[in-house]
Scaffold this motif. Structure first.
Motif, PDB file in Angstrom:
ATOM      1  N   SER A 269      17.158  -8.050 -56.526  1.00  0.00           N
ATOM      2  CA  SER A 269      17.942  -7.016 -56.016  1.00  0.00           C
ATOM      3  C   SER A 269      17.006  -5.631 -56.173  1.00  0.00           C
ATOM      4  CB  SER A 269      18.905  -6.471 -57.076  1.00  0.00           C
ATOM      5  OG  SER A 269      18.414  -6.266 -58.323  1.00  0.00           O
ATOM      6  N   PHE A 270      17.392  -4.781 -55.447  1.00  0.00           N
ATOM      7  CA  PHE A 270      16.552  -3.350 -55.184  1.00  0.00           C
ATOM      8  C   PHE A 270      17.238  -2.338 -55.425  1.00  0.00           C
ATOM      9  CE2 PHE A 270      14.320  -0.765 -51.951  1.00  0.00           C
ATOM     10  CZ  PHE A 270      13.673  -0.061 -52.846  1.00  0.00           C
ATOM     11  N   ASP A 271      17.070  -1.497 -56.341  1.00  0.00           N
ATOM     12  CA  ASP A 271      17.943  -0.418 -56.582  1.00  0.00           C
ATOM     13  C   ASP A 271      17.184   0.964 -56.053  1.00  0.00           C
ATOM     14  OD1 ASP A 271      19.262   1.724 -57.481  1.00  0.00           O
ATOM     15  OD2 ASP A 271      19.149   1.321 -59.613  1.00  0.00           O
TER      16      ASP A 271
ATOM     17  N   VAL B 165      18.783  -4.042 -48.300  1.00  0.00           N
ATOM     18  CA  VAL B 165      18.708  -2.747 -48.446  1.00  0.00           C
ATOM     19  C   VAL B 165      17.210  -2.362 -47.923  1.00  0.00           C
ATOM     20  CG1 VAL B 165      18.172  -1.405 -50.625  1.00  0.00           C
ATOM     21  CG2 VAL B 165      19.855  -3.082 -50.881  1.00  0.00           C
ATOM     22  N   ARG B 166      17.208  -1.147 -47.180  1.00  0.00           N
ATOM     23  CA  ARG B 166      16.186  -0.603 -46.649  1.00  0.00           C
ATOM     24  C   ARG B 166      16.072   0.795 -46.967  1.00  0.00           C
ATOM     25  NH1 ARG B 166      16.856  -1.310 -40.165  1.00  0.00           N
ATOM     26  NH2 ARG B 166      14.474  -0.606 -40.466  1.00  0.00           N
ATOM     27  N   LEU B 167      14.635   1.112 -47.584  1.00  0.00           N
ATOM     28  CA  LEU B 167      14.317   2.466 -47.833  1.00  0.00           C
ATOM     29  C   LEU B 167      13.083   2.885 -47.282  1.00  0.00           C
ATOM     30  CD1 LEU B 167      14.946   4.895 -49.852  1.00  0.00           C
ATOM     31  CD2 LEU B 167      13.373   3.720 -51.509  1.00  0.00           C
ATOM     32  N   ARG B 168      13.196   3.965 -46.527  1.00  0.00           N
ATOM     33  CA  ARG B 168      12.153   4.591 -45.754  1.00  0.00           C
ATOM     34  C   ARG B 168      11.477   5.928 -46.152  1.00  0.00           C
ATOM     35  NH1 ARG B 168      13.622   5.721 -39.634  1.00  0.00           N
ATOM     36  NH2 ARG B 168      14.412   7.677 -40.733  1.00  0.00           N
ATOM     37  N   TYR B 169      10.184   5.834 -46.483  1.00  0.00           N
ATOM     38  CA  TYR B 169       9.658   7.059 -46.919  1.00  0.00           C
ATOM     39  C   TYR B 169       8.771   7.477 -45.983  1.00  0.00           C
ATOM     40  CZ  TYR B 169       9.765   5.517 -51.901  1.00  0.00           C
ATOM     41  OH  TYR B 169      10.164   4.921 -53.005  1.00  0.00           O
ATOM     42  N   THR B 170       9.085   8.842 -45.432  1.00  0.00           N
ATOM     43  CA  THR B 170       8.153   9.493 -44.279  1.00  0.00           C
ATOM     44  C   THR B 170       7.287  10.602 -45.081  1.00  0.00           C
ATOM     45  OG1 THR B 170       9.999   9.334 -42.815  1.00  0.00           O
ATOM     46  CG2 THR B 170       8.630  10.954 -42.370  1.00  0.00           C
TER      47      THR B 170
ATOM     48  N   TRP C 119       6.828  13.317 -49.731  1.00  0.00           N
ATOM     49  CA  TRP C 119       7.416  12.513 -49.044  1.00  0.00           C
ATOM     50  C   TRP C 119       8.811  12.627 -49.031  1.00  0.00           C
ATOM     51  CZ3 TRP C 119       4.863   8.481 -46.537  1.00  0.00           C
ATOM     52  CH2 TRP C 119       3.698   8.261 -47.090  1.00  0.00           C
ATOM     53  N   SER C 120       9.595  12.455 -48.222  1.00  0.00           N
ATOM     54  CA  SER C 120      11.109  12.232 -47.964  1.00  0.00           C
ATOM     55  C   SER C 120      11.612  10.879 -47.992  1.00  0.00           C
ATOM     56  CB  SER C 120      11.663  13.061 -46.721  1.00  0.00           C
ATOM     57  OG  SER C 120      11.271  12.433 -45.612  1.00  0.00           O
ATOM     58  N   ARG C 121      12.896  10.438 -48.572  1.00  0.00           N
ATOM     59  CA  ARG C 121      13.046   9.167 -48.625  1.00  0.00           C
ATOM     60  C   ARG C 121      14.656   9.128 -47.919  1.00  0.00           C
ATOM     61  NH1 ARG C 121      13.653   6.928 -54.455  1.00  0.00           N
ATOM     62  NH2 ARG C 121      15.192   8.520 -54.750  1.00  0.00           N
ATOM     63  N   THR C 122      14.789   8.024 -47.075  1.00  0.00           N
ATOM     64  CA  THR C 122      16.160   7.840 -46.427  1.00  0.00           C
ATOM     65  C   THR C 122      16.411   6.305 -46.711  1.00  0.00           C
ATOM     66  OG1 THR C 122      15.037   9.294 -44.820  1.00  0.00           O
ATOM     67  CG2 THR C 122      17.072   7.978 -44.309  1.00  0.00           C
ATOM     68  N   LEU C 123      17.887   6.210 -47.069  1.00  0.00           N
ATOM     69  CA  LEU C 123      18.486   4.917 -46.957  1.00  0.00           C
ATOM     70  C   LEU C 123      18.818   4.616 -45.722  1.00  0.00           C
ATOM     71  CD1 LEU C 123      18.961   2.654 -49.004  1.00  0.00           C
ATOM     72  CD2 LEU C 123      21.275   3.733 -49.263  1.00  0.00           C
ATOM     73  N   LEU C 124      18.352   3.343 -45.030  1.00  0.00           N
ATOM     74  CA  LEU C 124      18.641   2.854 -43.752  1.00  0.00           C
ATOM     75  C   LEU C 124      19.759   1.806 -43.670  1.00  0.00           C
ATOM     76  CD1 LEU C 124      14.961   2.514 -42.430  1.00  0.00           C
ATOM     77  CD2 LEU C 124      16.479   4.437 -42.168  1.00  0.00           C
TER      78      LEU C 124
ATOM     79  N   PHE D 287      10.384  -0.023 -47.278  1.00  0.00           N
ATOM     80  CA  PHE D 287      10.785  -1.241 -48.099  1.00  0.00           C
ATOM     81  C   PHE D 287      12.114  -1.673 -47.820  1.00  0.00           C
ATOM     82  CE2 PHE D 287       7.736   1.692 -50.163  1.00  0.00           C
ATOM     83  CZ  PHE D 287       6.828   0.733 -50.927  1.00  0.00           C
ATOM     84  N   TRP D 288      12.052  -3.164 -47.484  1.00  0.00           N
ATOM     85  CA  TRP D 288      13.146  -3.997 -47.197  1.00  0.00           C
ATOM     86  C   TRP D 288      13.310  -5.206 -47.957  1.00  0.00           C
ATOM     87  CZ3 TRP D 288      14.118  -8.710 -45.737  1.00  0.00           C
ATOM     88  CH2 TRP D 288      15.146  -9.093 -44.559  1.00  0.00           C
ATOM     89  N   GLN D 289      14.571  -5.091 -48.673  1.00  0.00           N
ATOM     90  CA  GLN D 289      14.803  -6.313 -49.809  1.00  0.00           C
ATOM     91  C   GLN D 289      16.139  -6.898 -48.917  1.00  0.00           C
ATOM     92  OE1 GLN D 289      14.025  -7.499 -52.779  1.00  0.00           O
ATOM     93  NE2 GLN D 289      15.219  -9.110 -51.834  1.00  0.00           N
ATOM     94  N   GLY D 290      15.608  -8.427 -48.638  1.00  0.00           N
ATOM     95  CA  GLY D 290      16.772  -9.060 -47.831  1.00  0.00           C
ATOM     96  C   GLY D 290      17.806  -9.514 -48.681  1.00  0.00           C
ATOM     97  N   ASP D 291      18.862 -10.188 -48.297  1.00  0.00           N
ATOM     98  CA  ASP D 291      20.083 -10.542 -49.094  1.00  0.00           C
ATOM     99  C   ASP D 291      20.700 -11.551 -48.024  1.00  0.00           C
ATOM    100  OD1 ASP D 291      22.304  -9.995 -51.187  1.00  0.00           O
ATOM    101  OD2 ASP D 291      23.426 -10.139 -49.357  1.00  0.00           O
ATOM    102  N   ALA D 292      21.160 -12.615 -48.714  1.00  0.00           N
ATOM    103  CA  ALA D 292      21.762 -13.808 -48.136  1.00  0.00           C
ATOM    104  C   ALA D 292      23.047 -13.397 -47.425  1.00  0.00           C
ATOM    105  CB  ALA D 292      21.995 -15.020 -49.067  1.00  0.00           C
TER     106      ALA D 292
END
Length: 260
Positions: free
Chosen positions: A57-59, A238-243, A253-258, A228-233
């Motif tokens: 998992s990825f929190d 879960v995708r988290l982008r840092y800018t 950095w700013s963080r955005t959930l995609l 950062f991309w955590q795959g799931d079956a």
């Protein structure tokens, strides 16, 4: 196979003569087994769905404020999980015509504080020339066993020759010989021609252990964005982008959930 043969041959090693087969008179001539019908590429792929296995998992809410430490943590996790070649990444660049190009290479270091990904290349190779003309690139890593992907985009800076020389000395003898051969991506007449060049380079390295390949360069990709991309079956990826919002080497950095 050796154990099976020992059992068939007996302790003396001689294979016993076959006895009469009571079914011999009724046996019909055997036909070769039919090969399975060739399947289309979509059928082959549908038979092996991706990520159909337990994945971590990825929190994203608990992720650190900067991407560098998170990347180092994911890399260490990949190493501990036995992921093959976790340091291998795909470097994407563009050529003089604006066409994309990509190849795999080895990640050499990570500046977690400044968020820089370090790799090396021959300056006169296609990627070296492309980076000289357009010093921006993307780096992608994928660790299948964990279903994790990291994407990095930013500007590229070439290090001083002294840094490249010191990095070259850390490489294995085989890697240094290959770099000393040079001529990367040029047409090759035959593998024998390459073997001869390797022999020459090996003798050179033996005579001059501190030799450095001409044009050997070390580059740092300073990230503007890291995802950062955590795959799931079940496709609940879960995708988290840092800018990056601050300067290179001392960024904020700013963080955005995609959306997946």
């Amino acid at each position: 196979m050796a154990a099976e043969e020992a059992g068939l041959n007996g302790p003396g090693g001689a294979r016993p003569a076959p006895g009469p087969d009571p079914r011999a008179g009724a046996r019909s001539e055997t036909k070769p087994e039919a090969r399975p019908e060739a399947r289309s590429v979509p059928e082959l792929l549908l038979g092996r769905p991706p990520m159909a296995r337990p994945l971590p998992s990825f929190d994203a809410e608990a992720a650190p404020g900067e991407p560098g430490p998170l990347f180092v943590d994911w890399l260490a996790t990949a190493l501990a999980a036995g992921v093959l070649d976790p340091q291998v990444a795909t470097l994407s660049t563009v050529d003089a015509d604006g066409m994309p190009d990509a190849r795999v290479l080895v990640l050499r270091d990570v500046d977690a504080a400044g968020t820089g990904w370090v790799f090396s290349a021959a300056a006169d190779s296609p990627k070296g020339r492309q980076l000289a003309d357009h010093p921006a690139a993307a780096l992608t890593l994928y660790w299948p066993q964990l279903g994790r992907q990291v994407r990095v985009r930013g500007t590229v800076e070439r290090a001083a020759d002294q840094v490249a020389g010191a990095e070259f000395a850390t490489r294995s003898p085989a890697a240094r010989v290959g770099a000393l051969v040079g001529r990367q991506s040029e047409p090759l007449g035959s593998l024998d021609e390459y073997d001869e060049a390797v022999a020459v380079a090996r003798r050179r390295l033996e005579a001059t252990p501190d030799a450095v390949a001409a044009g050997h360069a070390v580059y740092t990709l300073w990230a503007n964005e890291v995802e950062f991309w955590q795959g799931d079956a079940d496709r609940r990826h879960v995708r988290l982008r840092y800018t990056r919002t601050g300067p290179v080497r001392a960024p904020e950095w700013s963080r955005t959930l995609l959306w997946p």
